[in-house]
Design an enzyme around this catalytic site. Structure first.
Site, PDB file in Angstrom:
ATOM      1  N   CYS A 214       0.867  -1.174   0.000  1.00  0.00           N
ATOM      2  CA  CYS A 214       0.000   0.000   0.000  1.00  0.00           C
ATOM      3  C   CYS A 214       0.907   1.228   0.000  1.00  0.00           C
ATOM      4  CB  CYS A 214      -0.890  -0.008   1.246  1.00  0.00           C
ATOM      5  SG  CYS A 214      -2.020   1.378   1.282  1.00  0.00           S
ATOM      6  N   LEU A 215       1.074   1.816  -1.189  1.00  0.00           N
ATOM      7  CA  LEU A 215       1.917   3.000  -1.325  1.00  0.00           C
ATOM      8  C   LEU A 215       1.313   3.869  -2.421  1.00  0.00           C
ATOM      9  CD1 LEU A 215       4.578   4.498  -0.561  1.00  0.00           C
ATOM     10  CD2 LEU A 215       5.699   3.191  -2.368  1.00  0.00           C
TER      11      LEU A 215
END
EC number: 2.3.2.23
Length: 200
Positions: A92-93
């Site tokens: 999750c970026l």
């Protein structure tokens, strides 16, 4: 693959190879196939983090629409981090999703992932169990992340207490990876980890 994507990836591949970070052994990239659609990345765990001393392999898939869409990246090396799935390695970026810009490169992706290891975002988690531990019990989180770094990333040895608990459950015939996952998610409580392992 579209010619623009191939040309661009070739250029970025060379940029990583010639970079200061590569010469210092911080980041690395290799070709998986000859047509530049899949690459294997590697980042070093940043200093003063539980990941220090570990090496983390990444799967990098380049879409046809690159550089207008981000590469698809996931951790191959198992890692205990709020923004990375401890099961699938999904990340999750924001820059790998809606904050991607065509000016970004393979090098910026690798460096951003290294920075993510040093500065987790527990309020935007990929792995809720890890994020919860990170917030509720920071010391246990550090020890757990260090243990995963040792077992999966080759970092120096970690907590002997955690290692003893792993050995104890492995001696009962459970798979080592399953034991580590169960203990990590059950706050290193041997009893509840055993129940979880027996229920699977």
């Amino acid at each position: 693959m579209a010619n623009i994507a191939v040309q661009r990836i070739k250029r970025e591949f060379k940029e990583v190879l010639k970079s200061e970070e590569t010469s210092k052994n911080q980041i690395k990239v290799d070709l998986v196939d000859e047509n530049f659609t899949e690459l294997r990345g590697e980042i070093a765990g940043p200093p003063d983090t539980p990941y220090e001393g570990g090496r983390y392999q990444l799967e990098i898939k380049i879409p046809e629409t690159y550089p207008f869409n981000p590469p698809k990246v996931r951790f191959i090396t198992k890692i205990w981090h709020p923004n990375i799935s401890s099961v699938t390695g999904a990340i999750c970026l924001d820059i790998l999703k809606d904050q991607w810009a065509a000016a970004m490169t393979l090098r910026t992706v690798l460096l951003s992932l290294q920075a993510l290891l040093a500065a987790a975002e527990p309020d935007d988690p990929q792995d809720a169990v890890v994020a919860n531990q990170y917030k509720q019990n920071p010391e246990m989180f550090k020890q757990t992340a260090r243990l995963w770094s040792h077992v999966y990333g080759g970092a120096p040895v970690s907590s002997p207490d955690y290692t003893r608990k792993i050995d104890k459950l492995c001696a009962m015939g459970f798979d080592k990876n399953a034991v580590i996952a169960a203990l990590s998610s059950k706050s290193w409580d041997v009893e509840t980890a055993t129940e979880l392992l027996l229920s699977n």
